[in-house]
Each structure stands twice: as C-alpha cells, then as structure tokens.
Design a protein around this motif. Structure first.
Motif, PDB file in Angstrom:
ATOM      1  N   HIS A 124       0.829  -1.201   0.000  1.00  0.00           N
ATOM      2  CA  HIS A 124       0.000   0.000   0.000  1.00  0.00           C
ATOM      3  C   HIS A 124       0.867   1.256   0.000  1.00  0.00           C
ATOM      4  N   ARG A 158      -2.071   0.327  -4.510  1.00  0.00           N
ATOM      5  CA  ARG A 158      -2.791   1.369  -3.774  1.00  0.00           C
ATOM      6  C   ARG A 158      -4.005   1.861  -4.566  1.00  0.00           C
ATOM      7  N   HIS A 171      -8.262  -1.148   2.902  1.00  0.00           N
ATOM      8  CA  HIS A 171      -7.048  -0.599   3.513  1.00  0.00           C
ATOM      9  C   HIS A 171      -6.432  -1.695   4.393  1.00  0.00           C
TER      10      HIS A 171
END
Ligand SMILES: [Zn+2]
Length: 450
Positions: free
Chosen positions: A35, A42, A51
């Motif tokens: 990420h 991402r 997330h």
C-alpha cells in the motif's frame, strides 16, 4: 550423516493454529508495504475501499480485491517496461526474468532484489530437500538458462544446500545424457516431457538410465509429474524416484512440492504462501476434495507483491493429514491438475487435456501424442493422434481399440477418433508441451496460456 527430513523443521511442522497466526502477521506486513510503495496496488485498493488496517483476522483476506494477469499486463503496457507494480526503483534489482513466452504474447516481466532472490532459492530448498536432495547429490539441470525464470531458483537452491550443480544451457539431449553418465549425476531436474525425451535418447544411445546413479528426478513446469501413468513410466525408465513440484513466474519460485513419501499430491509451503481454493472465477471458498481455482498470495517477494492473484489453475485441496510425513502444510491432490481454461467443451462434454494424457500414457509404447479438435459441418470432432516408439508398431491395433473404449468411458461416451501418426511427425517439446490443437473455426474457445 543423519539429516532432518525437513528443510525448515519448525515452520513445516507448525500446528495449523500457529501457522494461521504467522500467515496473518506476514500478510499484514506485506499489505502495508504494498500500500505504501506500489502505485498499482494502492490505486486498486483505494478504488475497492480496502485498507491494510482492515486485516484483523486471516479471513479478512477476503476484503482484498483479486489481482489478475490481465491487470498486470495492462499496467505493464501503460508504463513499460515494468508498470507501476514495483515497490522500489529498478536500480535495486539484481535479476530480470520473464514468463516463458511460448504463446507468442508479450511476456510478463519481473524484477527481483537480493532479498527476493534469496527467498526464491529458499522456497526451492524447501521442495528439493523435501524430495530428498542432500549436499552429497550431483544435480543436472536440463534447462536453457534464458530469461524464462523456470529452474533458475532451483539452481541457486542446490548451491545453498551444497550440491554440485551442472548447468547444461545449450547442450543437446545426447550431450546431456553423456555428461550425466560421465559425472555421476544423482539428480535430474527437468519438465516431465523432457525427462521422457532423455529416457528415449538414452535408449537410442544404448544407455540404460536405470543403471546410472540417478536416483531422483525432480519435475516442474507441466502437470505430468503427478499423472500416475507418466510418473510410473519415468520411474521405470530412470530407475529413480520421481517427485513433482510447481511454481510460477509471478511468484519467482515454487509454492508446492511432493515429499519423499509421494502421497499422490504436493504440499503447499504454507508459511510462505496463502493459497485459497475458490470457485472458478468466483469468490466462494470450495471445501477440501473438490475442484477449485487456486488464488495465491506470496508472502515473500517484496519487489512485486503478489496478493490474491487469480491463477486459473485447477486444484483439489486435501488436509495435511493426507500425507504421513509430519508436515502440516495442506496438499493439492495430483498437483496442479491443469488450467481451467484448458478445459474444452466437445459436443456437450468437458474434456481436460490432463485426463486424456492420463489414459494415453498408460501405454508404454506411446512416444508422443496430440489432441486435435476440428469441426466438420456443425459437428465438433475430437481426435487423438498417437506416435509409437520405434519398433512398437505391432502394439497399434490393440492400443487403438483400448483407447477407443477408455477415452469414451472417461468422457460420458464421447467418441474419439484414434489415429496413428508417422514416426517423428508430431511436435516435440522441451518446455510447456502443447498437445492440444483446437482448429475449430470459432470466435473464442478460451485463451491458450503459457
Ligand atoms: Zn508429505
């Protein structure tokens, strides 16, 4: 000297509960890394509302969107040559590799750093050690050493274990057989197709491979290593134990291997991979013992993180108790059984090339074969063309009748044409054999992948 049967005695025998805890910690770290560092991941995760902080249990892996080869290819085309997948600048890489490119399509390109490469060798070491390789072994690689990643990692794993390694990059089959004998090779690494070919070359050279010191043949690159008839033939021809393994360029190494107990399947290296068995192209989990598509998360490669990658591989997962070796990693029954998109529909019946191969290879007189799909008018026809080993022509009539019956029985009564092909008329393969030719004139019978 007495060795442990395991390369990593602690992790390979970890109780399942602890194994899952280890996987979760590694997954959390990997996702945080991806990420923070990879635009590709991402962007996709933001769009899907995922997330890494959402990963509280291993089941939360299902919140992560799938990654596909098509997305990877698109990303590579968008920002050549590697796409926005990389987590660190290319200057940190020490290795460049590709998929085999046997399909003529643009290959996938991968980079690895020092740490990745160390991990890639480590994964192969799990497998090679598990198949019985030790430092006393002399190993010959029947491999071309081009950009295709193939056995590269296995070579380094052998060095790590302490074996003497023979690379035979551009050598002919005959000179490979000769060096094998001259140097007292004990282990050969190749594809199943090529191991058959070396056995044939040995016979033509008057060398009985079964009387050489070779006692292990480690297979990878094609599903054949777990097809019982292929394994039996190879074990007889080589007088050696034949063990299967499988990997992917996208991983850089292997994720499954067959241990010395030869349980009819391959152990998953679960402390380094999370393998999910899902409905083909769907997201529902499939229970043990049923056909599934494997979806892989590689916990070890940092340069290009591979997270929930759809493989298209057809597998049947079994609990670790299906093998008696003490490893706690689950197994894939029969290894990688093929690719879901290799399945062909012929007059309403599913045909898997692997199932046909299992039947055809039952006869030791068969040298090479091909499955041909054609359309006559509006009717699909399926033919199996068989090339016999020289001097075995007298087997033909009996073989033809038997194949007619066995192929039909295994395919809901579907009628196969069985034809004799002239000696040396069918294509030979060193890598990724393509024995199914679909000549039906239609839009889309699925892609033929490398
Ligand atoms: Zn085992």
């Amino acid at each position: 000297m007495t060795y442990s049967p395991y390369w990593n005695p602690r992790n390979e025998t970890l109780p399942r509960e602890e194994l899952r805890a280890l996987q979760l910690v590694k997954l959390q770290r990997l996702c945080e890394w991806a990420h923070a560092k990879s635009t590709f991941h991402r962007r996709r995760w933001d769009a899907a509302g995922f997330h890494p902080s959402q990963l509280r249990s291993l089941d939360d892996i299902r919140r992560i969107p799938f990654m596909t080869r098509a997305e990877w290819m698109d990303a590579q085309a968008e920002e050549p040559p590697f796409g926005p997948l990389l987590t660190v600048p290319p200057v940190n890489a020490i290795r460049y590799h590709t998929t085999s490119g046997t399909t003529g399509r643009t290959p996938l390109r991968v980079l690895d750093g020092t740490k990745d490469w160390e991990w890639i060798a480590e994964m192969w070491a799990y497998g090679l050690w598990g198949s019985g390789l030790r430092r006393e072994d002399v190993v010959l690689f029947a491999f071309s050493y081009g950009t295709f990643i193939g056995f590269w990692g296995a070579h380094y794993a052998c060095e790590k274990i302490g074996c003497l390694v023979l690379s035979t990059g551009s050598a002919t089959t005959e000179s490979r057989v000769k060096s094998m004998v001259d140097l007292g090779v004990t282990t050969v690494c190749s594809t199943p197709t090529y191991a058959l070919r070396m056995a044939q070359a040995g016979a033509e050279m008057g060398i009985d491979l079964a009387s050489t010191p070779v006692n292990k043949v480690i297979l990878s690159g094609e599903p054949g290593g777990s097809i019982p008839a292929v394994k039996r033939q190879l074990e007889a021809a080589w007088g050696a134990k034949v063990c299967d393994s499988a990997g992917m360029t996208e991983i850089g190494s292997i994720m499954i291997f067959e241990c010395e107990r030869q349980p009819g399947g391959t152990h998953i290296i679960e402390d380094n991979f999370i393998e999910e068995s899902l409905v083909y192209e769907g997201d529902a989990p499939v229970p043990y013992g049923e056909r599934a598509e494997r979806v892989v998360t590689s916990l070890g490669r940092g340069f290009i993180p591979l997270i929930r990658y759809r493989t298209n591989d057809l597998v049947v997962r079994l609990p670790h108790t299906a093998c008696s070796c003490g490893r706690t990693g689950d197994l894939y029954h029969g290894g990688i059984q093929g690719r879901w998109d290799d399945m062909k529909l012929v007059r309403g019946t599913n045909v898997y090339p692997r199932a046909v191969e299992s039947i055809v290879r039952e006869c030791a007189a068969v040298d090479e074969f091909q499955i041909l799909l054609t359309r006559e008018g509006v009717i699909d026809e399926i033919s199996v063309r068989v090339e016999l080993k020289p001097g075995r022509e007298d087997h033909w009539e009996a073989l033809r009748s038997r194949l007619h019956v066995d192929l039909s029985d295994a395919h809901e009564g579907l009628r196969f044409k069985v034809e004799l092909a002239p000696v040396n008329s069918l294509p030979r393969f060193e890598l990724k054999a393509k024995r199914l030719v679909d000549q039906r004139p239609a839009a889309d019978y699925g892609r033929h992948d490398a």
